[in-house]
Design a protein around this motif. Structure first.
Motif, PDB file in Angstrom:
ATOM      1  N   CYS A 114      30.432  39.198  39.526  1.00  0.00           N
ATOM      2  CA  CYS A 114      29.173  39.735  40.025  1.00  0.00           C
ATOM      3  C   CYS A 114      28.995  41.130  39.436  1.00  0.00           C
ATOM      4  O   CYS A 114      29.928  41.710  38.870  1.00  0.00           O
ATOM      5  CB  CYS A 114      29.127  39.750  41.547  1.00  0.00           C
ATOM      6  N   GLN A 115      27.772  41.661  39.576  1.00  0.00           N
ATOM      7  CA  GLN A 115      27.411  42.920  38.936  1.00  0.00           C
ATOM      8  C   GLN A 115      27.172  44.007  39.971  1.00  0.00           C
ATOM      9  O   GLN A 115      26.278  43.884  40.803  1.00  0.00           O
ATOM     10  CB  GLN A 115      26.140  42.709  38.102  1.00  0.00           C
ATOM     11  N   GLY A 116      27.959  45.075  39.928  1.00  0.00           N
ATOM     12  CA  GLY A 116      27.825  46.180  40.867  1.00  0.00           C
ATOM     13  C   GLY A 116      27.058  47.344  40.260  1.00  0.00           C
ATOM     14  O   GLY A 116      27.652  48.370  39.884  1.00  0.00           O
ATOM     15  N   TYR A 117      25.743  47.189  40.163  1.00  0.00           N
ATOM     16  CA  TYR A 117      24.892  48.241  39.613  1.00  0.00           C
ATOM     17  C   TYR A 117      24.056  48.902  40.703  1.00  0.00           C
ATOM     18  O   TYR A 117      24.253  50.061  41.047  1.00  0.00           O
ATOM     19  CB  TYR A 117      23.961  47.653  38.539  1.00  0.00           C
ATOM     20  N   VAL A 161      31.623  47.310  37.992  1.00  0.00           N
ATOM     21  CA  VAL A 161      31.009  48.341  38.830  1.00  0.00           C
ATOM     22  C   VAL A 161      30.723  49.592  38.003  1.00  0.00           C
ATOM     23  O   VAL A 161      31.609  50.091  37.295  1.00  0.00           O
ATOM     24  CB  VAL A 161      31.937  48.696  40.015  1.00  0.00           C
ATOM     25  N   LEU A 162      29.502  50.082  38.108  1.00  0.00           N
ATOM     26  CA  LEU A 162      29.168  51.379  37.529  1.00  0.00           C
ATOM     27  C   LEU A 162      29.401  52.429  38.606  1.00  0.00           C
ATOM     28  O   LEU A 162      28.759  52.405  39.661  1.00  0.00           O
ATOM     29  CB  LEU A 162      27.710  51.397  37.063  1.00  0.00           C
ATOM     30  N   PHE A 177      32.533  52.375  33.656  1.00  0.00           N
ATOM     31  CA  PHE A 177      32.329  50.938  33.850  1.00  0.00           C
ATOM     32  C   PHE A 177      33.676  50.336  34.239  1.00  0.00           C
ATOM     33  O   PHE A 177      34.572  50.190  33.405  1.00  0.00           O
ATOM     34  CB  PHE A 177      31.805  50.333  32.546  1.00  0.00           C
ATOM     35  N   LEU A 178      33.835  49.997  35.514  1.00  0.00           N
ATOM     36  CA  LEU A 178      35.122  49.573  36.066  1.00  0.00           C
ATOM     37  C   LEU A 178      35.117  48.086  36.406  1.00  0.00           C
ATOM     38  O   LEU A 178      34.088  47.539  36.807  1.00  0.00           O
ATOM     39  CB  LEU A 178      35.439  50.378  37.336  1.00  0.00           C
ATOM     40  N   LEU A 179      36.275  47.447  36.288  1.00  0.00           N
ATOM     41  CA  LEU A 179      36.446  46.043  36.651  1.00  0.00           C
ATOM     42  C   LEU A 179      37.252  45.984  37.946  1.00  0.00           C
ATOM     43  O   LEU A 179      38.404  46.427  37.991  1.00  0.00           O
ATOM     44  CB  LEU A 179      37.155  45.281  35.536  1.00  0.00           C
ATOM     45  N   VAL A 180      36.654  45.424  38.993  1.00  0.00           N
ATOM     46  CA  VAL A 180      37.221  45.484  40.338  1.00  0.00           C
ATOM     47  C   VAL A 180      37.475  44.072  40.863  1.00  0.00           C
ATOM     48  O   VAL A 180      36.535  43.278  40.957  1.00  0.00           O
ATOM     49  CB  VAL A 180      36.262  46.225  41.300  1.00  0.00           C
ATOM     50  N   PRO A 181      38.719  43.730  41.228  1.00  0.00           N
ATOM     51  CA  PRO A 181      38.977  42.423  41.860  1.00  0.00           C
ATOM     52  C   PRO A 181      38.391  42.394  43.267  1.00  0.00           C
ATOM     53  O   PRO A 181      38.532  43.349  44.028  1.00  0.00           O
ATOM     54  CB  PRO A 181      40.502  42.322  41.869  1.00  0.00           C
ATOM     55  N   ARG A 211      40.712  49.003  44.686  1.00  0.00           N
ATOM     56  CA  ARG A 211      41.497  49.253  43.476  1.00  0.00           C
ATOM     57  C   ARG A 211      40.755  48.752  42.235  1.00  0.00           C
ATOM     58  O   ARG A 211      40.177  47.669  42.220  1.00  0.00           O
ATOM     59  CB  ARG A 211      42.842  48.535  43.589  1.00  0.00           C
ATOM     60  N   ALA A 212      40.772  49.545  41.161  1.00  0.00           N
ATOM     61  CA  ALA A 212      40.228  49.152  39.863  1.00  0.00           C
ATOM     62  C   ALA A 212      41.211  49.611  38.792  1.00  0.00           C
ATOM     63  O   ALA A 212      41.462  50.810  38.661  1.00  0.00           O
ATOM     64  CB  ALA A 212      38.849  49.765  39.636  1.00  0.00           C
ATOM     65  N   GLU A 213      41.755  48.670  38.034  1.00  0.00           N
ATOM     66  CA  GLU A 213      42.779  49.017  37.047  1.00  0.00           C
ATOM     67  C   GLU A 213      42.241  49.038  35.621  1.00  0.00           C
ATOM     68  O   GLU A 213      42.959  49.446  34.702  1.00  0.00           O
ATOM     69  CB  GLU A 213      43.949  48.030  37.142  1.00  0.00           C
ATOM     70  N   HIS A 214      41.000  48.586  35.424  1.00  0.00           N
ATOM     71  CA  HIS A 214      40.464  48.490  34.068  1.00  0.00           C
ATOM     72  C   HIS A 214      39.172  49.295  33.934  1.00  0.00           C
ATOM     73  O   HIS A 214      38.267  49.165  34.753  1.00  0.00           O
ATOM     74  CB  HIS A 214      40.175  47.026  33.714  1.00  0.00           C
ATOM     75  N   VAL A 215      39.105  50.126  32.883  1.00  0.00           N
ATOM     76  CA  VAL A 215      37.894  50.855  32.516  1.00  0.00           C
ATOM     77  C   VAL A 215      37.470  50.357  31.144  1.00  0.00           C
ATOM     78  O   VAL A 215      38.257  50.362  30.201  1.00  0.00           O
ATOM     79  CB  VAL A 215      38.142  52.377  32.456  1.00  0.00           C
ATOM     80  N   VAL A 216      36.203  49.914  31.030  1.00  0.00           N
ATOM     81  CA  VAL A 216      35.692  49.391  29.759  1.00  0.00           C
ATOM     82  C   VAL A 216      34.954  50.499  29.023  1.00  0.00           C
ATOM     83  O   VAL A 216      34.075  51.151  29.586  1.00  0.00           O
ATOM     84  CB  VAL A 216      34.752  48.191  29.991  1.00  0.00           C
TER      85      VAL A 216
END
Length: 381
Positions: A114-117, A161-162, A177-181, A211-216
């Protein structure tokens, strides 16, 4: 413009049509449907030859698949956000580690996104986001804030998520720009938003130190990545959307014949105008396929189809007269809130000129980026 289909495209169409005919089943679970699409290689046609589990297709073959999918009556996609938005963004801006981790599950239909904008107060004005993310001891981020109108968040495994990672930053600066489980009990809460249509595919999402472990794309470069994402897959997806529009127009025409409204010359003229406008939108979409250097092309397309679909929804109830306000017969038997297709069309289309960027925002983009007019001032008086 010369846009045609080759013999190879016709073979591809026959394959797609045969597969869909053998696999589309009414009421099928949407997750199992995504896995079936992935197993057959139908996810990621636009990615090119990546080696991440998708099959590559030409632009015309992507159009063929989109058209056949719409005509087949296949269920709405749960995986399109991962396939059409997240994946191209990773291919353009992600690390090799991120591509290896996230693209194969998307191609296989195993992980949904899903998109967290949008946020309360930061919808069309995306640069006003307030959701914040701070570094934690593990090197990742902890996200706190609220997103709204998050499509399919109640089904998603992940959310991109932005968020604002630089304290005190403003507007498009200091965003990441983060990727959140999504499976973080106590850290993420999803609340469905009930719509006029009775459905609830949109949601509010609350992050409390998630928690967010990835930044794009690197920390602080989120605005560039986010804007890049918004440009993907507009042309092909618009053509598929128009197949559905044509089917809805057919329903309205048949309702007009049944009710006798088609004998009214004014209503008949409006039906013909809607048909002609739909044909014009198709040619405009074909014209812009393959990437357009016109910065206003996506905004023009949104203005065209948003207003068109809304007018179709209005006509859908007008051709039926007072009967359009009557619910299904089984309502009296205690059945849940329900709408027939034309009632659903009218109510849902009220939002067409708002979601995905309101008409006012689209006109501002055209004014500033195409016509070169002075930029609109930000903030209140």
């Amino acid at each position: 413009m010369d846009f045609g289909f080759s013999a190879a495209d016709d073979e591809f169409r026959a394959e797609a049509r045969q597969w869909l005919a053998g696999h589309v089943e009414p009421g099928r679970d949407r997750r199992s449907w995504e896995r079936a699409l992935g197993a057959a290689g139908w996810i990621g046609l636009s990615w090119g030859a990546t080696g991440y589990g998708n099959r590559a297709a030409t632009l015309t073959q992507q159009v063929v698949w989109a058209e056949e999918y719409a005509r087949s009556g296949a269920p709405p996609r749960s995986g399109h956000i991962g396939e059409k938005l997240l994946a191209p963004t990773l291919l353009a801006h992600g690390t090799e580690e991120q591509k290896d981790r996230f693209l194969p599950p998307v191609a296989a239909g195993r992980e949904l996104w899903c998109q967290g904008y949008s946020e309360p107060g930061a919808g069309s004005d995306l640069a006003a986001v307030r959701t914040a993310a701070v570094r934690d001891t593990s090197g990742g981020h902890r996200v706190t804030g609220q997103k709204i109108w998050t499509s399919l968040a109640h089904e998603a495994d992940w959310c991109f998520v932005l968020a604002r990672t630089e304290p005190g930053s403003r507007r498009h600066h200091g965003l990441s720009f983060l990727l959140v489980p999504m499976d973080q009990p106590g850290r993420i809460e999803v609340r469905p938003i009930r719509q006029l249509t009775g459905t609830g595919d949109f949601n509010e999402v609350f992050f409390d130190g998630a928690r967010a472990e990835h930044v794009v794309g690197g920390e602080g470069d989120g605005w560039r990545v986010a804007m890049s994402l918004l440009g993907f897959e507009r042309g092909v997806s618009t053509l598929a959307q128009q197949i559905g529009f044509a089917e809805e127009l057919g329903l309205v025409m048949r309702a007009a014949v049944k009710s006798g409204a088609v004998t009214d010359p004014v209503l008949r003229e409006r039906l013909v105008r809607l048909w002609a406008e739909l044909r014009t939108m198709r040619w405009n979409a074909l014209r812009t396929l393959g990437g357009s250097e016109d910065a206003g092309a996506p905004s023009v397309a949104k203005l065209l189809w948003g207003g068109w679909h809304q007018r179709l929804g209005e006509l859908a109830v007008q051709v039926r007269g007072a009967g359009a306000a009557v619910g299904p017969a089984d309502w009296t038997a205690g059945a849940p809130y329900a709408l027939d297709p034309l009632q659903h069309l009218f109510l849902f289309s009220r939002a067409d000129t708002v979601y995905g960027g309101s008409d006012q925002i689209q006109r501002t983009i055209i004014a500033e980026r195409v016509l070169g007019l002075p930029r609109e001032p930000k903030g209140g008086v």
